[in-house]
Design a protein around this motif. Sequence first.
Motif, PDB file in Angstrom:
ATOM      1  N   LEU A  47     -11.089  -4.047   0.758  1.00 52.01           N
ATOM      2  CA  LEU A  47     -11.263  -4.313   2.190  1.00 52.01           C
ATOM      3  C   LEU A  47     -12.250  -5.468   2.344  1.00 52.01           C
ATOM      4  O   LEU A  47     -13.469  -5.252   2.355  1.00 52.01           O
ATOM      5  CB  LEU A  47     -11.787  -3.068   2.912  1.00 52.01           C
ATOM      6  CG  LEU A  47     -11.026  -1.760   2.680  1.00 52.01           C
ATOM      7  CD1 LEU A  47     -11.688  -0.611   3.411  1.00 52.01           C
ATOM      8  CD2 LEU A  47      -9.574  -1.911   3.113  1.00 52.01           C
ATOM      9  N   LEU A  85     -10.086   2.352   8.160  1.00 52.73           N
ATOM     10  CA  LEU A  85      -9.758   1.103   8.861  1.00 52.73           C
ATOM     11  C   LEU A  85     -10.149   1.179  10.329  1.00 52.73           C
ATOM     12  O   LEU A  85     -10.585   0.184  10.917  1.00 52.73           O
ATOM     13  CB  LEU A  85      -8.267   0.805   8.719  1.00 52.73           C
ATOM     14  CG  LEU A  85      -7.772   0.564   7.284  1.00 52.73           C
ATOM     15  CD1 LEU A  85      -6.269   0.311   7.279  1.00 52.73           C
ATOM     16  CD2 LEU A  85      -8.514  -0.588   6.639  1.00 52.73           C
ATOM     17  N   TYR A 100     -14.376  -1.778  -2.006  1.00 52.83           N
ATOM     18  CA  TYR A 100     -13.180  -1.560  -2.816  1.00 52.83           C
ATOM     19  C   TYR A 100     -13.057  -0.082  -3.162  1.00 52.83           C
ATOM     20  O   TYR A 100     -14.049   0.642  -3.274  1.00 52.83           O
ATOM     21  CB  TYR A 100     -13.206  -2.412  -4.092  1.00 52.83           C
ATOM     22  CG  TYR A 100     -14.428  -2.223  -4.943  1.00 52.83           C
ATOM     23  CD1 TYR A 100     -14.474  -1.251  -5.946  1.00 52.83           C
ATOM     24  CD2 TYR A 100     -15.552  -3.022  -4.746  1.00 52.83           C
ATOM     25  CE1 TYR A 100     -15.595  -1.072  -6.722  1.00 52.83           C
ATOM     26  CE2 TYR A 100     -16.685  -2.848  -5.525  1.00 52.83           C
ATOM     27  CZ  TYR A 100     -16.706  -1.877  -6.504  1.00 52.83           C
ATOM     28  OH  TYR A 100     -17.830  -1.696  -7.266  1.00 52.83           O
ATOM     29  N   SER A 120      -2.671  -7.906   7.206  1.00 51.78           N
ATOM     30  CA  SER A 120      -3.289  -6.625   6.850  1.00 51.78           C
ATOM     31  C   SER A 120      -4.717  -6.835   6.371  1.00 51.78           C
ATOM     32  O   SER A 120      -4.998  -7.793   5.651  1.00 51.78           O
ATOM     33  CB  SER A 120      -2.478  -5.938   5.751  1.00 51.78           C
ATOM     34  OG  SER A 120      -3.177  -4.800   5.254  1.00 51.78           O
ATOM     35  N   LEU A 179      -6.488   5.799   4.050  1.00 56.06           N
ATOM     36  CA  LEU A 179      -7.329   4.689   4.513  1.00 56.06           C
ATOM     37  C   LEU A 179      -7.358   4.557   6.036  1.00 56.06           C
ATOM     38  O   LEU A 179      -8.196   3.811   6.566  1.00 56.06           O
ATOM     39  CB  LEU A 179      -6.838   3.371   3.915  1.00 56.06           C
ATOM     40  CG  LEU A 179      -7.106   3.131   2.429  1.00 56.06           C
ATOM     41  CD1 LEU A 179      -6.476   1.825   1.985  1.00 56.06           C
ATOM     42  CD2 LEU A 179      -8.605   3.121   2.142  1.00 56.06           C
ATOM     43  N   THR A 207      -7.662  -0.902  -3.958  1.00 56.26           N
ATOM     44  CA  THR A 207      -7.510  -1.426  -2.596  1.00 56.26           C
ATOM     45  C   THR A 207      -8.841  -2.056  -2.197  1.00 56.26           C
ATOM     46  O   THR A 207      -9.904  -1.449  -2.362  1.00 56.26           O
ATOM     47  CB  THR A 207      -7.136  -0.325  -1.593  1.00 56.26           C
ATOM     48  OG1 THR A 207      -8.049   0.776  -1.706  1.00 56.26           O
ATOM     49  CG2 THR A 207      -5.718   0.156  -1.824  1.00 56.26           C
ATOM     50  N   THR A 229     -17.200   4.572   4.003  1.00 57.84           N
ATOM     51  CA  THR A 229     -15.924   4.700   3.290  1.00 57.84           C
ATOM     52  C   THR A 229     -15.985   5.856   2.301  1.00 57.84           C
ATOM     53  O   THR A 229     -15.043   6.665   2.206  1.00 57.84           O
ATOM     54  CB  THR A 229     -15.590   3.394   2.559  1.00 57.84           C
ATOM     55  OG1 THR A 229     -15.545   2.316   3.505  1.00 57.84           O
ATOM     56  CG2 THR A 229     -14.243   3.487   1.857  1.00 57.84           C
ATOM     57  N   VAL A 267      -6.112  -5.040   4.215  1.00 62.24           N
ATOM     58  CA  VAL A 267      -6.200  -4.421   2.886  1.00 62.24           C
ATOM     59  C   VAL A 267      -5.482  -5.284   1.849  1.00 62.24           C
ATOM     60  O   VAL A 267      -4.362  -5.739   2.080  1.00 62.24           O
ATOM     61  CB  VAL A 267      -5.576  -3.012   2.886  1.00 62.24           C
ATOM     62  CG1 VAL A 267      -5.739  -2.357   1.508  1.00 62.24           C
ATOM     63  CG2 VAL A 267      -6.198  -2.143   3.971  1.00 62.24           C
ATOM     64  N   VAL A 300       0.852  -1.189   0.000  1.00 62.02           N
ATOM     65  CA  VAL A 300       0.000   0.000   0.000  1.00 62.02           C
ATOM     66  C   VAL A 300       0.888   1.239   0.000  1.00 62.02           C
ATOM     67  O   VAL A 300       1.699   1.423   0.913  1.00 62.02           O
ATOM     68  CB  VAL A 300      -0.918   0.005   1.237  1.00 62.02           C
ATOM     69  CG1 VAL A 300      -1.805   1.254   1.230  1.00 62.02           C
ATOM     70  CG2 VAL A 300      -1.775  -1.258   1.273  1.00 62.02           C
TER      71      VAL A 300
END
Length: 233
Positions: A111, A19, A61, A38, A15, A109, A129, A40, A7
């Motif tokens: 999640l 998170l 995402y 992680s 992020l 990315t 998000t 991610v 990342v």
Amino acid sequence: MSTTLTVPAAIGQALRPVLRLLGPVLDVPTTAEGRGGSPVVVCRASPAVVRRRVAASCAVYVAWDSRRGCRYVGSVCRQGPGAVGHRLAEHYAHRTAGLARRTSWCLLTVLPLSEGISLEGVRVAEGWTARLLNPADGSAHPRVDLTQTPAELVSRLVQQAQFTEVQYGTRRSCHRGLCSGPGVHSSRAAVPAAGRAQESVPVQAGDNRSPRGAATLQGLSTGSASSAQPGLL
């Protein structure tokens, strides 16, 4: 070129609040399971690459451009391990926006969300998000209740599911005549009482009804008192 990426610092910083907020509903693997523990997954924004790298069926995402700017936030909740990759391919196939997306989306990315999360929980996670990252593309994100975090929503849904399961189990027991407790009468216990009431019905002289018919009428007149009424919702 390897498809395994780390990342970027700018994206990781962006992020961080996401998170923190979604942490309780994320699928965080152990180090032995991959991703270094992680939550991610980061990879090139290519449907084929995403299908190979991301096995989650429910996820949020985020698409990023070459300048590490947030372009798009979406979510998926489908059957099958290639759900995120399939959804990305649909974005790229869009009749009007597909070309611009294929050109500007460089990194993705992902999640992954906890197994068993509801569709409502996935939508709330996407809404939060998008609110935190303010993507340049797309505006039809789920509205969120600012007083309710995703973790609180999931906790409420779990409690509702447990309550429903208890209620269903109680109904099934009562249906089988196994109810017990104050104000709840077992249908099995009511049968002998009804039988005694039917046996005590006298047959008057000159009555055209048979003893069986008279007992049946008497049973109907008293049936409401002997039938079980659990009173459950």
